[in-house]
Write an enzyme that holds these catalytic residues in place. Structure first.
Site, PDB file in Angstrom:
ATOM      1  N   HIS A   1      -1.056   3.022   5.496  1.00  0.00           N
ATOM      2  CA  HIS A   1      -2.203   3.850   5.160  1.00  0.00           C
ATOM      3  C   HIS A   1      -2.602   4.600   6.423  1.00  0.00           C
ATOM      4  CE1 HIS A   1      -6.152   5.145   3.807  1.00  0.00           C
ATOM      5  NE2 HIS A   1      -5.993   4.561   2.644  1.00  0.00           N
TER       6      HIS A   1
ATOM      7  N   THR B   1      -5.524   2.245  -5.013  1.00  0.00           N
ATOM      8  CA  THR B   1      -5.276   0.806  -4.961  1.00  0.00           C
ATOM      9  C   THR B   1      -5.990   0.073  -6.079  1.00  0.00           C
ATOM     10  OG1 THR B   1      -4.906   0.849  -2.570  1.00  0.00           O
ATOM     11  CG2 THR B   1      -5.555  -1.253  -3.539  1.00  0.00           C
TER      12      THR B   1
ATOM     13  N   GLU C   1       0.817  -1.203   0.000  1.00  0.00           N
ATOM     14  CA  GLU C   1       0.000   0.000   0.000  1.00  0.00           C
ATOM     15  C   GLU C   1       0.861   1.267   0.000  1.00  0.00           C
ATOM     16  OE1 GLU C   1      -2.881   2.784   0.154  1.00  0.00           O
ATOM     17  OE2 GLU C   1      -3.383   0.659   0.004  1.00  0.00           O
TER      18      GLU C   1
ATOM     19  N   ASP D   1       1.238  -0.512  -5.010  1.00  0.00           N
ATOM     20  CA  ASP D   1       0.030  -0.283  -5.812  1.00  0.00           C
ATOM     21  C   ASP D   1       0.020   1.119  -6.411  1.00  0.00           C
ATOM     22  OD1 ASP D   1      -0.332   1.016  -3.377  1.00  0.00           O
ATOM     23  OD2 ASP D   1      -2.406   0.357  -3.089  1.00  0.00           O
ATOM     24  N   HIS D   2       0.558   2.092  -5.657  1.00  0.00           N
ATOM     25  CA  HIS D   2       0.654   3.478  -6.124  1.00  0.00           C
ATOM     26  C   HIS D   2       1.524   4.228  -5.142  1.00  0.00           C
ATOM     27  CE1 HIS D   2      -2.173   4.851  -2.969  1.00  0.00           C
ATOM     28  NE2 HIS D   2      -2.845   3.734  -3.227  1.00  0.00           N
TER      29      HIS D   2
END
Length: 658
Positions: free
Chosen positions: A463, A331, A291, A515-516
């Protein structure tokens, strides 16, 4: 003049409008100073930014003012100040203030995360209120903030009383004719704002931050609510469909590929990776999707944070891709790129769209090679439609479910992460250590069945609210993203420590990729540096560590893995084997829900809605984009990939049965 437009009966409404405009101005000013280093602060631009913002604020407040102004118009003079009149007015005024104050607070939290006014993402978050509310509660001191909102409401009501707005409203003798003018003024502004003013008309500047500042949050939210799907053909520049597919197919000329439907609008092809020497191998594959991990946080990618000891060590002992870019900023966009190996589609990710089951994903390749396929998520996979997407495309689900059922048409198994398997949990799910322990437990059982497995593992610890088990690292839980990243790295180390003791580990390849990035906002249309992510292939037997500096994309990771495993397979994937790329083949697809970009070397073409496009030279040192004359061939190539991807989705060309 003010007395004519707002007679005494409309005194409270005038106060209500003024309060909104003042608060909105203050929020815009806060955002200005918050992002001061990124904004074009020339006097004329700032004046224009706030001027446009004021017009959008006026349009926004007119929607709220319209129902009450109609009520004021229709309420007979003899009932002014009656119990009914006072009850309706007090209720409406208090509700209006609470909505305004809450929306401004929500805007601040949204800006903190995305550096944007409300958009597509905010609308999506309404659907998943449990996770979002829980995350806000864990990230911010909600009781204090609610208390502040209530205090602010009380203060504003006190000011309203001091201004005698209630007294004037209830004791007025304003006749119907005098009430008609303010009502018609509000109605006129609301009609113009609702029918003829589009949110994108606020975007008058080259600097993205100024464009966001000039918007009004509530107006932006409802604009996104109305337009959360974008038609490529209607909103983007297109070329002839035959030409688009010809250009896409030509891009695979350096691969050993044979198109199965060469005359159709299709990219379905067979890919050959074996020869007399290279024989296919079938190790287990565990893909760890981390994440929000930006490349800048790894020392091996130029960072100096010293918080990714494990990942830096793995990077030095793996096939490490130093120049790989995420396709998007969320995501689900990363999942789309990784599993479908497709450029980022306009609007919402395919993961969240309708008709997204039975697609040709990388899972189909694994299925045809005899693998079981499993999706691991530490939260409830109902969030962002993940379970429906993965379950509907052949993956078994392992998640922390709360009872949401899969669609009856989806035939898959769902395994819950039980309470006794959880040591720590926050809004987004169990901590990374817990999800890794579940992965190991499932891998142990799969090994006993003597069947290779492919696991897609989605982590959540990096996150906001950045919480994790206390004492695991030397940065207190919940204090910073750097702490969350260090814990993410620590959890991978613990996973490897246990996994290496298992009999299946020697024959297991680890693929690790983000994911990013942690952020995506920037001054320009697309902030390229904020798409740079780490990616590596670890524990592939008989393969020496190496750094791959070729420019490439998330969509290329698994076609590259398949080539390293020497697999011949049928492909409907846009991605390429990175090792087979020649210099002219190197490229990366990057985008957000509206902007679609193609990066080659130091040049990037950006497609925008309203059929706009811009061609830039990218200075990677200072991350600046400079407009340059458009290269027609480059433009056509960019359009071709995005148009072809959209065409295949819209015409069922991504399905497994074609």
């Amino acid at each position: 003049m003010w007395q004519k437009i707002f007679p005494d009966r409309f005194a409270l409404l005038k106060t209500f409008i003024c309060i909104f405009l003042i608060l909105s101005f203050l929020v815009r000013t806060v955002f200005l100073f918050w992002s001061f280093g990124e904004i074009d602060t020339s006097i004329t631009t700032i004046i224009s930014t706030f001027g446009i913002g004021f017009l959008f604020d006026v349009g926004t407040v007119s929607f709220f003012a319209l129902p009450y102004s109609l009520y004021l118009l229709l309420m007979p003079q003899k009932f002014h100040g009656s119990i009914v009149d006072k009850s309706i007015t007090y209720f409406a005024y208090n509700i209006g203030l609470i909505i305004f104050l809450f929306s401004f607070f929500a805007e601040i939290t949204f800006w903190d995360e995305f550096k944007n006014r409300f958009n597509f993402i905010a609308v999506d978050y309404l659907v998943y209120s449990y996770e979002v509310v829980k995350n806000i509660n864990e990230s911010y001191p909600i009781p204090y903030l609610v208390g502040l909102i209530l205090i602010a409401v009380g203060l504003l009501i006190f000011i309203t009383y001091k201004k005698a707005a209630f007294t004037k409203t209830f004791k007025s003798n304003t006749p119907f004719k005098a009430k008609l003018l303010p009502f018609l003024a509000v109605l006129f502004i609301a009609i113009i704002s609702g029918l003829f003013i589009k949110n994108k008309q606020a975007e008058q500047f080259a600097n993205r931050y100024n464009n966001e500042l000039s918007k009004a949050g509530i107006y932006s939210f409802f604009a996104a609510f109305r337009n959360n799907e974008l038609s490529f053909d209607d909103f983007y520049k297109t070329i002839n469909t035959d030409k688009a597919f010809d250009l896409v197919k030509a891009s695979y000329k350096n691969e050993k590929a044979t198109f199965l439907k060469p005359k159709d609008h299709s990219i379905l092809r067979t890919i050959q990776n074996t020869d007399s020497v290279a024989k296919p191998i079938k190790p287990n594959i565990i893909f760890i999707c981390i994440e929000s991990l930006s490349g800048k946080y790894l020392n091996t990618l130029g960072g100096d944070y010293n918080i990714t000891t494990t990942l830096d060590s793995l990077a030095s002992n793996s096939i490490f891709f130093t120049n790989l870019y995420a396709t998007g900023t969320r995501t689900v966009r990363g999942m789309e790129a990784i599993t479908l190996s497709i450029p980022p589609t306009q609007g919402r990710s395919i993961v969240k769209r309708t008709d997204n089951i039975g697609l040709f994903t990388i899972g189909e390749v694994f299925k045809n090679m005899g693998y079981s396929r499993n999706f691991f998520y530490g939260g409830d996979g109902y969030f962002d439609n993940m379970n429906t997407y993965f379950g509907g495309n052949g993956f078994n689900i392992v998640d922390r479910g709360r009872g949401f059922l899969l669609d009856k048409e989806i035939k898959t198994t769902r395994t819950n992460i039980e309470d006794d398997e959880v040591t720590f949990e926050n809004a987004w799910g169990v901590c990374d250590e817990d999800i890794y322990r579940k992965v190991i437990k499932e891998a142990d059982m799969a090994h006993e069945n003597n069947k290779p497995f492919f696991d897609f593992v989605m982590t959540t610890s990096n996150h906001k609210p950045y919480t994790y088990p206390e004492g695991s690292i030397d940065i207190p839980s919940g204090t910073s993203r750097q702490g969350a990243i260090k814990y993410t790295d620590y959890a991978i180390a613990q996973f490897l420590k246990i996994a290496k003791t298992r009999p299946w580990f020697k024959n297991t390849v680890l693929v690790i990729m983000s994911d990013h990035c942690a952020s995506s906002a920037g001054r320009g249309e697309l902030d390229i540096n904020n798409y740079h992510i780490p990616a590596m292939i670890c524990n592939l037997q008989d393969t020496a560590p190496q750094k791959i500096n070729k420019l490439c994309s998330q969509i290329d990771m698994f076609p590259t893995v398949f080539s390293l495993l020497n697999w011949d397979y049928t492909s409907n994937l846009f991605g390429k084997n990175i090792f087979s790329m020649k210099q002219e083949d190197e490229r990366a697809f990057i985008g957000n829900y509206r902007k679609l970009g193609l990066l080659k070397g130091n040049r990037v073409m950006v497609l925008g809605d309203q059929k706009k496009f811009n061609f830039y030279e990218w200075n990677s040192t200072n991350n600046n984009l400079t407009l340059i004359p458009t290269d027609k061939n480059y433009l056509d190539t960019t359009i071709a990939f995005y148009q072809a991807a959209n065409y295949l989705y819209a015409h069922n060309g991504l399905k497994t049965q074609q």
